[in-house]
Design a protein around this motif. Structure first.
Motif, PDB file in Angstrom:
ATOM      1  N   PRO A 147       0.815  -1.225   0.000  1.00  8.29           N
ATOM      2  CA  PRO A 147       0.000   0.000   0.000  1.00  8.29           C
ATOM      3  C   PRO A 147       0.845   1.270   0.000  1.00  8.29           C
ATOM      4  N   SER A 148       1.894   1.299   0.797  1.00  8.26           N
ATOM      5  CA  SER A 148       2.768   2.468   0.866  1.00  8.26           C
ATOM      6  C   SER A 148       3.447   2.714  -0.475  1.00  8.26           C
ATOM      7  N   ASP A 149       4.056   1.685  -1.007  1.00 10.18           N
ATOM      8  CA  ASP A 149       4.878   1.819  -2.211  1.00 10.18           C
ATOM      9  C   ASP A 149       4.045   2.205  -3.429  1.00 10.18           C
ATOM     10  N   GLU A 325     -11.841 -11.972   8.448  1.00 11.23           N
ATOM     11  CA  GLU A 325     -12.902 -11.403   7.617  1.00 11.23           C
ATOM     12  C   GLU A 325     -13.428 -10.093   8.191  1.00 11.23           C
ATOM     13  N   ALA A 326     -13.334  -9.931   9.508  1.00  7.51           N
ATOM     14  CA  ALA A 326     -13.815  -8.704  10.148  1.00  7.51           C
ATOM     15  C   ALA A 326     -12.811  -7.558  10.043  1.00  7.51           C
ATOM     16  N   GLY A 327     -11.593  -7.852   9.618  1.00  7.80           N
ATOM     17  CA  GLY A 327     -10.555  -6.835   9.558  1.00  7.80           C
ATOM     18  C   GLY A 327     -10.676  -5.946   8.335  1.00  7.80           C
ATOM     19  N   TRP A 328      -9.867  -4.902   8.306  1.00  5.97           N
ATOM     20  CA  TRP A 328      -9.826  -3.960   7.182  1.00  5.97           C
ATOM     21  C   TRP A 328      -8.611  -3.052   7.358  1.00  5.97           C
ATOM     22  N   PHE A 329      -8.271  -2.317   6.311  1.00  3.82           N
ATOM     23  CA  PHE A 329      -7.252  -1.279   6.457  1.00  3.82           C
ATOM     24  C   PHE A 329      -7.553  -0.131   5.515  1.00  3.82           C
ATOM     25  N   ALA A 345      -3.755  10.307  -1.863  1.00  6.84           N
ATOM     26  CA  ALA A 345      -3.961   8.936  -2.332  1.00  6.84           C
ATOM     27  C   ALA A 345      -4.662   8.149  -1.239  1.00  6.84           C
ATOM     28  N   THR A 346      -5.616   7.334  -1.634  1.00  3.92           N
ATOM     29  CA  THR A 346      -6.335   6.476  -0.692  1.00  3.92           C
ATOM     30  C   THR A 346      -6.182   5.025  -1.135  1.00  3.92           C
ATOM     31  N   VAL A 347      -5.710   4.202  -0.215  1.00  5.36           N
ATOM     32  CA  VAL A 347      -5.605   2.764  -0.439  1.00  5.36           C
ATOM     33  C   VAL A 347      -6.377   2.081   0.675  1.00  5.36           C
ATOM     34  N   LYS A 348      -7.306   1.225   0.311  1.00  4.77           N
ATOM     35  CA  LYS A 348      -8.079   0.540   1.343  1.00  4.77           C
ATOM     36  C   LYS A 348      -8.543  -0.816   0.821  1.00  4.77           C
ATOM     37  N   ALA A 349      -8.861  -1.695   1.768  1.00  3.67           N
ATOM     38  CA  ALA A 349      -9.312  -3.035   1.399  1.00  3.67           C
ATOM     39  C   ALA A 349      -9.974  -3.696   2.591  1.00  3.67           C
ATOM     40  N   PRO A 350     -10.889  -4.622   2.337  1.00  2.27           N
ATOM     41  CA  PRO A 350     -11.446  -5.430   3.423  1.00  2.27           C
ATOM     42  C   PRO A 350     -10.484  -6.538   3.805  1.00  2.27           C
ATOM     43  N   VAL A 392       0.877  -2.573 -13.227  1.00  2.22           N
ATOM     44  CA  VAL A 392       0.272  -3.895 -13.441  1.00  2.22           C
ATOM     45  C   VAL A 392      -0.294  -4.433 -12.136  1.00  2.22           C
ATOM     46  N   LEU A 393       0.456  -4.295 -11.041  1.00  2.00           N
ATOM     47  CA  LEU A 393      -0.042  -4.760  -9.749  1.00  2.00           C
ATOM     48  C   LEU A 393      -1.204  -3.897  -9.277  1.00  2.00           C
ATOM     49  N   VAL A 394      -1.155  -2.593  -9.521  1.00  2.00           N
ATOM     50  CA  VAL A 394      -2.284  -1.729  -9.179  1.00  2.00           C
ATOM     51  C   VAL A 394      -3.548  -2.219  -9.877  1.00  2.00           C
ATOM     52  N   GLU A 395      -3.458  -2.512 -11.158  1.00  2.00           N
ATOM     53  CA  GLU A 395      -4.619  -3.001 -11.910  1.00  2.00           C
ATOM     54  C   GLU A 395      -5.146  -4.305 -11.320  1.00  2.00           C
ATOM     55  N   ARG A 396      -4.240  -5.197 -11.003  1.00  2.00           N
ATOM     56  CA  ARG A 396      -4.659  -6.494 -10.459  1.00  2.00           C
ATOM     57  C   ARG A 396      -5.354  -6.325  -9.109  1.00  2.00           C
ATOM     58  N   LEU A 397      -4.810  -5.472  -8.261  1.00  2.00           N
ATOM     59  CA  LEU A 397      -5.395  -5.292  -6.933  1.00  2.00           C
ATOM     60  C   LEU A 397      -6.740  -4.586  -7.028  1.00  2.00           C
ATOM     61  N   ARG A 398      -6.875  -3.634  -7.911  1.00  2.00           N
ATOM     62  CA  ARG A 398      -8.185  -3.017  -8.112  1.00  2.00           C
ATOM     63  C   ARG A 398      -9.210  -4.062  -8.551  1.00  2.00           C
ATOM     64  N   ALA A 399      -8.822  -4.926  -9.479  1.00  2.00           N
ATOM     65  CA  ALA A 399      -9.736  -5.974  -9.952  1.00  2.00           C
ATOM     66  C   ALA A 399     -10.090  -6.945  -8.831  1.00  2.00           C
ATOM     67  N   ALA A 400      -9.190  -7.080  -7.845  1.00  2.00           N
ATOM     68  CA  ALA A 400      -9.427  -7.988  -6.709  1.00  2.00           C
ATOM     69  C   ALA A 400     -10.228  -7.327  -5.590  1.00  2.00           C
ATOM     70  N   GLY A 401     -10.647  -6.069  -5.767  1.00  2.00           N
ATOM     71  CA  GLY A 401     -11.477  -5.404  -4.772  1.00  2.00           C
ATOM     72  C   GLY A 401     -10.775  -4.419  -3.870  1.00  2.00           C
ATOM     73  N   HIS A 402      -9.483  -4.169  -4.102  1.00  2.00           N
ATOM     74  CA  HIS A 402      -8.753  -3.164  -3.331  1.00  2.00           C
ATOM     75  C   HIS A 402      -8.893  -1.812  -4.010  1.00  2.00           C
ATOM     76  N   THR A 403      -8.920  -0.759  -3.219  1.00  2.00           N
ATOM     77  CA  THR A 403      -9.062   0.607  -3.741  1.00  2.00           C
ATOM     78  C   THR A 403      -7.707   1.289  -3.806  1.00  2.00           C
TER      79      THR A 403
END
Length: 410
Positions: A147-149, A325-329, A345-350, A392-403
């Motif tokens: 997320p930082s990088d 499953e209850a966690g998040w960041f 910039a905002t990065v978040k995920a369940p 490429v990793l940004v695209e993959r993580l977005r497709a996986a539900g990460h913002t």
């Protein structure tokens, strides 16, 4: 080197560990048909038990016995696959032979380390080897430090597109809900022991540019303290020291240097933990700051460490599925530029950041290395998520539900 004649496309080494099994399960659910995946570890019986618990797609995955203390088995493992992702830690204790085997074999490599001294040693020993073989060696591919990088990379992209000047003051505020595994605690023990017994490691731990490819060329810009005082962030939250800052900040600064200091020669980058606003937030932030100092001090003393070991999770243990499953960041990164503009910039995920969410980050890293070679930056050697995988990793993580999103504020 893209060797399609190898027996495997991807191997997860350390699949019998807590996080290793989570990553293997993610790969089983998301790898395309035909990807040749294997799992590796010291014990065949434990590998069989893990495979039996994985999704159906993994039922025929080959099992590979390998031991980090057996150089021959690591060489055979690295030479058998195009990509190796390892969760075997503490990395400072077990990781260097794995990196070296991959660097020599031209095998792309990923890990989850947050251990600065290990990454420094891996750079010094294996960067030239990996460049010669064409291997991408990618450290810190989980919540440490994706997320930082990637957030700072995206900020750089936005600022560059707007011709807003280089990045100057950048701060990440981390908020999260999650647990701690025994592996993470064991890694912390190793880093504390090293810094206590070796003055050189203690000095390295205090160097904000410890992972630079060219330390002498780094600017003299003052960097925020890794565990600075309680304060208020730009969005009004009271903040406390963030335990992962020491690793994440150095990965981001390495990314900047590897790209010719593209983010800015005057980049000042720091990370803190966000609590809440108001008087209650101030009190909690101070309690956390004091508690972190006490905990780190107690872990550094053998007598008190033995007492803590009785209540801390042992290696191989971690949060329950329900807790994961209850966690998040959520990571909120605010950046100023040389021309007076400000971005966020905002990065978040369940999911628990260190486990459920990290399994996604690590899994998509491994799949990217295995499947997206022609789209990745044309680089090799000792790299970071931003420099090895980038958009490429940004695209993959977005497709996986990460913002992953960037907003211009001024």
């Amino acid at each position: 080197m893209e060797n399609t004649e190898r027996a495997h496309d991807l191997v997860i080494y350390g699949a019998t560990g807590f996080v290793g099994e989570l990553i293997a399960a993610y790969i089983a659910e998301h790898a395309p048909p035909g990807l040749r995946v294997g799992i590796a570890g010291r014990s065949r019986s434990k590998l069989e038990a893990v495979r039996s618990r994985l999704p159906a797609a993994a039922r025929e995955w080959p099992l590979i016995e390998a031991d980090s203390e057996d150089a021959g088995s690591l060489t055979a493992l690295a030479e058998s696959t195009r990509v190796l992702f390892t969760t075997v830690g503490p990395y400072v204790k077990y990781g260097l032979p794995v990196v070296e085997a991959c660097a020599r074999a031209g095998t792309h490599y990923g890990d989850l380390t947050g251990e600065v001294s290990f990454v420094r040693d891996a750079i010094d020993r294996c960067d030239d080897l990996a460049k010669a073989s064409g291997a991408r060696i990618v450290h810190a591919c989980g919540y440490d430090s994706v997320p930082s990088d990637l957030a700072v990379l995206l900020l750089h992209r936005a600022v560059e597109d707007d011709d807003a000047g280089a990045l100057t003051d950048v701060q990440l505020v981390a908020t999260a809900k999650g647990g701690v595994s025994g592996g993470t605690i064991d890694s912390m023990r190793g880093q504390l022991d090293g810094a206590r017994s070796d003055p050189a490691l203690k000095s390295l731990a205090g160097d904000p540019y410890a992972l630079s490819p060219d330390r002498a060329a780094e600017p003299s810009t003052d960097q925020p303290a890794d565990y600075g005082p309680v304060s208020r962030s730009t969005n009004g939250l009271w903040t406390a020291p963030f335990v992962m800052a020491a690793g994440n900040t150095r990965i981001v600064r390495r990314s900047n240097a590897l790209q010719g200091w593209a983010y800015g020669r005057s980049l000042s980058y720091g990370e803190v933990m966000g609590i809440s606003s108001g008087p209650a937030g101030a009190v909690v932030a101070r309690i956390i700051a004091v508690g972190l100092k006490i905990f780190m001090g107690a872990m550094a003393v053998p007598v008190t460490r033995r007492l803590l070991d009785r209540v801390l999770p042992a290696p191989g243990k971690g949060p329950s599925r329900e807790a994961q499953e209850a966690g998040w960041f959520r990571s909120t990164v605010t950046a100023d530029t040389e021309r007076g503009r400000r971005y966020r910039a905002t990065v978040k995920a369940p999911g628990d950041p260190g486990y459920a969410a990290t399994a996604v980050m690590a899994g998509e890293t491994a799949l990217s290395l295995a499947l997206d070679g022609d789209r990745l930056p044309p680089v090799s050697g000792s790299l970071t998520p931003a420099t090895a995988l980038g958009d490429v990793l940004v695209e993959r993580l977005r497709a996986a539900g990460h913002t992953y999103e960037v907003t211009r504020l001024t």
